[in-house]
Design a protein around this motif. Structure first.
Motif, PDB file in Angstrom:
ATOM      1  N   ASN A  42      46.912  45.963  31.008  1.00  0.00           N
ATOM      2  CA  ASN A  42      47.698  45.250  29.990  1.00  0.00           C
ATOM      3  C   ASN A  42      48.362  43.980  30.517  1.00  0.00           C
ATOM      4  O   ASN A  42      49.196  43.383  29.850  1.00  0.00           O
ATOM      5  CB  ASN A  42      48.750  46.200  29.400  1.00  0.00           C
ATOM      6  N   SER A  43      47.967  43.569  31.720  1.00  0.00           N
ATOM      7  CA  SER A  43      48.565  42.349  32.283  1.00  0.00           C
ATOM      8  C   SER A  43      47.938  41.124  31.628  1.00  0.00           C
ATOM      9  O   SER A  43      46.778  41.149  31.234  1.00  0.00           O
ATOM     10  CB  SER A  43      48.322  42.286  33.787  1.00  0.00           C
ATOM     11  N   PRO A  44      48.692  40.042  31.534  1.00  0.00           N
ATOM     12  CA  PRO A  44      48.147  38.832  30.934  1.00  0.00           C
ATOM     13  C   PRO A  44      47.017  38.244  31.788  1.00  0.00           C
ATOM     14  O   PRO A  44      47.011  38.369  33.017  1.00  0.00           O
ATOM     15  CB  PRO A  44      49.356  37.884  30.886  1.00  0.00           C
ATOM     16  N   LEU A  45      46.058  37.615  31.117  1.00  0.00           N
ATOM     17  CA  LEU A  45      44.891  37.033  31.812  1.00  0.00           C
ATOM     18  C   LEU A  45      45.257  35.621  32.257  1.00  0.00           C
ATOM     19  O   LEU A  45      44.984  34.644  31.587  1.00  0.00           O
ATOM     20  CB  LEU A  45      43.686  37.012  30.866  1.00  0.00           C
ATOM     21  N   THR A  46      45.880  35.546  33.419  1.00  0.00           N
ATOM     22  CA  THR A  46      46.472  34.282  33.858  1.00  0.00           C
ATOM     23  C   THR A  46      45.620  33.517  34.863  1.00  0.00           C
ATOM     24  O   THR A  46      45.915  32.366  35.161  1.00  0.00           O
ATOM     25  CB  THR A  46      47.825  34.572  34.542  1.00  0.00           C
ATOM     26  N   HIS A  47      44.593  34.174  35.413  1.00  0.00           N
ATOM     27  CA  HIS A  47      43.832  33.540  36.485  1.00  0.00           C
ATOM     28  C   HIS A  47      42.347  33.438  36.133  1.00  0.00           C
ATOM     29  O   HIS A  47      41.773  34.369  35.578  1.00  0.00           O
ATOM     30  CB  HIS A  47      44.003  34.323  37.793  1.00  0.00           C
ATOM     31  N   GLU A  48      41.773  32.286  36.502  1.00  0.00           N
ATOM     32  CA  GLU A  48      40.334  32.113  36.253  1.00  0.00           C
ATOM     33  C   GLU A  48      39.581  32.277  37.570  1.00  0.00           C
ATOM     34  O   GLU A  48      39.845  31.564  38.534  1.00  0.00           O
ATOM     35  CB  GLU A  48      40.085  30.722  35.662  1.00  0.00           C
ATOM     36  N   TYR A  49      38.664  33.246  37.591  1.00  0.00           N
ATOM     37  CA  TYR A  49      37.938  33.554  38.825  1.00  0.00           C
ATOM     38  C   TYR A  49      36.427  33.556  38.621  1.00  0.00           C
ATOM     39  O   TYR A  49      35.940  33.863  37.531  1.00  0.00           O
ATOM     40  CB  TYR A  49      38.278  34.966  39.307  1.00  0.00           C
ATOM     41  N   ALA A 101      38.385  44.814  45.611  1.00  0.00           N
ATOM     42  CA  ALA A 101      38.473  43.389  45.949  1.00  0.00           C
ATOM     43  C   ALA A 101      38.800  43.274  47.429  1.00  0.00           C
ATOM     44  O   ALA A 101      39.806  43.818  47.886  1.00  0.00           O
ATOM     45  CB  ALA A 101      39.556  42.719  45.108  1.00  0.00           C
ATOM     46  N   ILE A 102      37.933  42.576  48.179  1.00  0.00           N
ATOM     47  CA  ILE A 102      38.188  42.487  49.629  1.00  0.00           C
ATOM     48  C   ILE A 102      38.513  41.071  50.106  1.00  0.00           C
ATOM     49  O   ILE A 102      39.055  40.897  51.196  1.00  0.00           O
ATOM     50  CB  ILE A 102      37.023  43.087  50.463  1.00  0.00           C
ATOM     51  N   HIS A 103      38.146  40.066  49.335  1.00  0.00           N
ATOM     52  CA  HIS A 103      38.474  38.708  49.754  1.00  0.00           C
ATOM     53  C   HIS A 103      38.862  37.850  48.566  1.00  0.00           C
ATOM     54  O   HIS A 103      38.299  37.998  47.493  1.00  0.00           O
ATOM     55  CB  HIS A 103      37.277  38.035  50.455  1.00  0.00           C
ATOM     56  N   ARG A 104      39.790  36.950  48.824  1.00  0.00           N
ATOM     57  CA  ARG A 104      40.112  35.938  47.826  1.00  0.00           C
ATOM     58  C   ARG A 104      39.942  34.598  48.500  1.00  0.00           C
ATOM     59  O   ARG A 104      40.447  34.365  49.602  1.00  0.00           O
ATOM     60  CB  ARG A 104      41.551  36.107  47.356  1.00  0.00           C
ATOM     61  N   LYS A 105      39.211  33.739  47.866  1.00  0.00           N
ATOM     62  CA  LYS A 105      38.867  32.474  48.505  1.00  0.00           C
ATOM     63  C   LYS A 105      39.196  31.347  47.552  1.00  0.00           C
ATOM     64  O   LYS A 105      38.822  31.382  46.375  1.00  0.00           O
ATOM     65  CB  LYS A 105      37.365  32.519  48.803  1.00  0.00           C
ATOM     66  N   GLU A 106      39.919  30.331  48.061  1.00  0.00           N
ATOM     67  CA  GLU A 106      40.285  29.185  47.225  1.00  0.00           C
ATOM     68  C   GLU A 106      39.594  27.948  47.784  1.00  0.00           C
ATOM     69  O   GLU A 106      39.964  27.460  48.851  1.00  0.00           O
ATOM     70  CB  GLU A 106      41.802  28.964  47.240  1.00  0.00           C
ATOM     71  N   TYR A 146      36.921  24.853  45.737  1.00  0.00           N
ATOM     72  CA  TYR A 146      36.971  24.050  44.505  1.00  0.00           C
ATOM     73  C   TYR A 146      37.227  24.933  43.297  1.00  0.00           C
ATOM     74  O   TYR A 146      37.635  24.477  42.254  1.00  0.00           O
ATOM     75  CB  TYR A 146      35.675  23.249  44.347  1.00  0.00           C
ATOM     76  N   LYS A 147      36.932  26.232  43.490  1.00  0.00           N
ATOM     77  CA  LYS A 147      37.211  27.235  42.475  1.00  0.00           C
ATOM     78  C   LYS A 147      37.859  28.426  43.172  1.00  0.00           C
ATOM     79  O   LYS A 147      37.855  28.517  44.392  1.00  0.00           O
ATOM     80  CB  LYS A 147      35.899  27.727  41.822  1.00  0.00           C
ATOM     81  N   SER A 148      38.349  29.379  42.366  1.00  0.00           N
ATOM     82  CA  SER A 148      38.909  30.604  42.942  1.00  0.00           C
ATOM     83  C   SER A 148      37.883  31.720  42.874  1.00  0.00           C
ATOM     84  O   SER A 148      37.329  31.981  41.809  1.00  0.00           O
ATOM     85  CB  SER A 148      40.145  31.050  42.150  1.00  0.00           C
ATOM     86  N   TYR A 149      37.661  32.340  44.026  1.00  0.00           N
ATOM     87  CA  TYR A 149      36.675  33.415  44.108  1.00  0.00           C
ATOM     88  C   TYR A 149      37.338  34.723  44.497  1.00  0.00           C
ATOM     89  O   TYR A 149      38.203  34.749  45.368  1.00  0.00           O
ATOM     90  CB  TYR A 149      35.614  33.091  45.164  1.00  0.00           C
ATOM     91  N   ILE A 150      36.888  35.792  43.843  1.00  0.00           N
ATOM     92  CA  ILE A 150      37.268  37.137  44.278  1.00  0.00           C
ATOM     93  C   ILE A 150      36.004  37.800  44.796  1.00  0.00           C
ATOM     94  O   ILE A 150      35.014  37.921  44.073  1.00  0.00           O
ATOM     95  CB  ILE A 150      37.852  37.967  43.110  1.00  0.00           C
ATOM     96  N   GLY A 151      36.017  38.206  46.049  1.00  0.00           N
ATOM     97  CA  GLY A 151      34.856  38.876  46.642  1.00  0.00           C
ATOM     98  C   GLY A 151      35.026  40.384  46.585  1.00  0.00           C
ATOM     99  O   GLY A 151      36.052  40.914  47.012  1.00  0.00           O
ATOM    100  N   GLU A 182      45.999  38.389  37.746  1.00  0.00           N
ATOM    101  CA  GLU A 182      45.955  38.017  39.160  1.00  0.00           C
ATOM    102  C   GLU A 182      45.466  39.219  39.983  1.00  0.00           C
ATOM    103  O   GLU A 182      45.953  40.333  39.839  1.00  0.00           O
ATOM    104  CB  GLU A 182      47.339  37.580  39.658  1.00  0.00           C
ATOM    105  N   ILE A 183      44.458  38.951  40.831  1.00  0.00           N
ATOM    106  CA  ILE A 183      43.875  40.047  41.625  1.00  0.00           C
ATOM    107  C   ILE A 183      44.393  39.971  43.054  1.00  0.00           C
ATOM    108  O   ILE A 183      44.378  38.905  43.682  1.00  0.00           O
ATOM    109  CB  ILE A 183      42.325  39.980  41.594  1.00  0.00           C
ATOM    110  N   GLU A 184      44.876  41.120  43.536  1.00  0.00           N
ATOM    111  CA  GLU A 184      45.310  41.191  44.937  1.00  0.00           C
ATOM    112  C   GLU A 184      44.292  41.973  45.747  1.00  0.00           C
ATOM    113  O   GLU A 184      43.547  42.787  45.183  1.00  0.00           O
ATOM    114  CB  GLU A 184      46.681  41.880  45.018  1.00  0.00           C
ATOM    115  N   MET A 185      44.245  41.702  47.041  1.00  0.00           N
ATOM    116  CA  MET A 185      43.285  42.406  47.881  1.00  0.00           C
ATOM    117  C   MET A 185      43.593  43.900  47.849  1.00  0.00           C
ATOM    118  O   MET A 185      44.746  44.314  47.913  1.00  0.00           O
ATOM    119  CB  MET A 185      43.332  41.890  49.323  1.00  0.00           C
TER     120      MET A 185
END
Ligand SMILES: *Cc1c(COP(=O)(O)O)cnc(C)c1O
Length: 411
Positions: A325-332, A286-291, A293-298, A353-356
């Motif tokens: 095993n982490s909870p699915l808390t984010h919609e991407y 994962a190299i970019h996170r963009k917020e 109108y929606k959340s994007y993981i690039g 939640e995805i971190e760069m």
């Protein structure tokens, strides 16, 4: 529940040598699956899977599958060369092509491949130019006699194969022109998960084989049930029960071939997706996170590495390494870098939640993944790695470089 044959620490070790993105194939999983398939047809007088090379055209994978007893199903000269280089030649090659130029038939003939013709006009097309091979087969299109499925569509609309009437004429014509040994083929599904579909197909071919013997006095050597065996892309999908399919086809064989006193038939498959699909993974960072109108993981990969989601809206499961095993808390929306808005591996996907810098694995990329890669937008195809049974990792195709991309230009 989708599992992985590696964990985060293994991939962290691999990326020290081979940076992301890459495809990685699981040799152990692939071999075990190949053995399951052969076992499911152990009742047959003879059984052969001709691995559909287009799924993942890599000689290292072909060699592994050949060691397990598979042949190769090819439909282009490049696939023929690939099989030849991997040591798969002669009648271990099923040449199931369509709209085929004579030069490709010529190469197939030189290798001694089984010709599986897609049209009745190809008999004279080949006969008049290079002569027919001794062993050939025809691809049957049952038209209105069989319902289709989503990817191939209904048989009447499909460009493939001969009609029922043409089929009878074709064997007669081929025999008159020097054909001596014959097979029968059909392929009417793609990514089908209903096991009974394949049993129905086998019954249809067994009945037809019996009718061909009765009407034309030709004993077929084999029936080829084609490919199309589906794989569980979604976690809730159930994998095909190969033992069930094998044993049901065995019952049909007993009923329709053995009890009629017909000569024994070799049972052939030309499956691709089932053979490599679940055993290949696209690994990216994962190299970019963009917020907006929606959340994007690039990711550092794009649809040039795997275009099934963009092409068919296909679902591919995604695992974030170390967060299994982490909870699915984010919609991407998980995206690539192509200047095409359909360059998305997943839309509205619930993930941890995805971190760069997180390592993101896309499942079931082993068939029609790297193979469908393309260079649009100047995107380079990634490397292919093989996770050996002993845990070691081998590069079985290097990543493309700019020099590869520019190789056909003269600046
Ligand atoms: C693609 C193809 C196959 C393999 O199909 P899968 O869905 O991968 O099993 C087999 N035969 C022919 C002629 C094909 O085009």
């Amino acid at each position: 529940m989708k599992t992985l044959p590696f964990d985060k620490s293994k991939i962290e070790e691999i990326i020290k040598k081979y940076p992301t993105p890459f495809h990685i194939y699981d040799e152990k999983g692939m071999r075990e699956n190949a053995r399951r398939l052969i076992k499911a047809f152990s009742w047959a007088p003879e059984f052969r899977e001709y691995y559909a090379v287009k799924a993942a055209p890599n000689p290292s994978l072909l060699r592994i599958l050949s060691e397990e007893g598979f042949g190769a199903d090819c439909s282009s000269v490049a696939e023929l060369v690939l099989s030849e280089k991997a040591g798969v030649t002669g009648e271990s090659i099923m040449f199931t092509s369509n709209d085929t130029p004579i030069s490709e038939y010529e190469y197939a003939k030189k290798l001694g491949a089984i010709f599986n013709l897609d049209d009745i006009t190809h008999i004279d097309y080949i006969h008049d130019r290079i002569g027919l091979p001794e062993l050939l087969s025809f691809r049957y299109n049952p038209g209105p006699l069989k319902g289709g499925n989503a990817i191939i569509g209904i048989p009447e609309e499909a460009k493939y194969g001969l009609t029922r009437d043409q089929l009878f004429d074709a064997y007669k014509m081929a025999k008159e022109r020097g054909g001596k040994r014959f097979g029968l083929h059909t392929m009417i599904a793609s990514n089908e998960l209903n096991p009974d579909y394949f049993v129905d197909t086998a019954e249809l071919l067994f009945d037809l084989a019996a009718e061909i013997t009765e009407k034309l006095g030709i004993d077929l050597e084999f029936v080829n049930l084609g490919g199309g065996l589906g794989i569980p892309y979604r976690p809730e999908d159930k994998p095909l029960d190969l033992d069930y399919i094998g044993s049901k086809i065995g019952e049909a064989y007993e009923e329709k071939i053995v009890k009629r006193g017909l000569k024994s038939l070799k049972i052939c498959l030309e499956s691709g997706r089932l053979i490599t699909g679940p055993y290949g993974y696209l690994v990216s960072t994962a190299i970019h996170r963009k917020e907006i109108y929606k959340s994007y993981i690039g990711l550092d990969s794009c649809m040039a590495n795997l275009m099934r989601p963009a092409l068919y809206g296909a679902y591919h499961h995604i695992t974030v390494l170390g967060k299994e095993n982490s909870p699915l808390t984010h919609e991407y929306d998980v995206t690539g870098s192509l200047c095409e808005n359909n360059d998305k591996f997943a839309i509205n996907r619930m993930l941890p939640e995805i971190e760069m810098g997180d390592l993101v694995v896309i499942h079931d990329a082993g068939a029609h993944g790297h193979a469908m890669g393309f260079n649009y937008n100047g995107k380079l195809r990634s490397a292919e790695l093989l996770l050996r049974e002993d845990g070691s990792v081998e590069m079985i195709r290097r990543a493309e470089t700019l020099d590869d991309y520019f190789a056909t230009l003269d600046f």
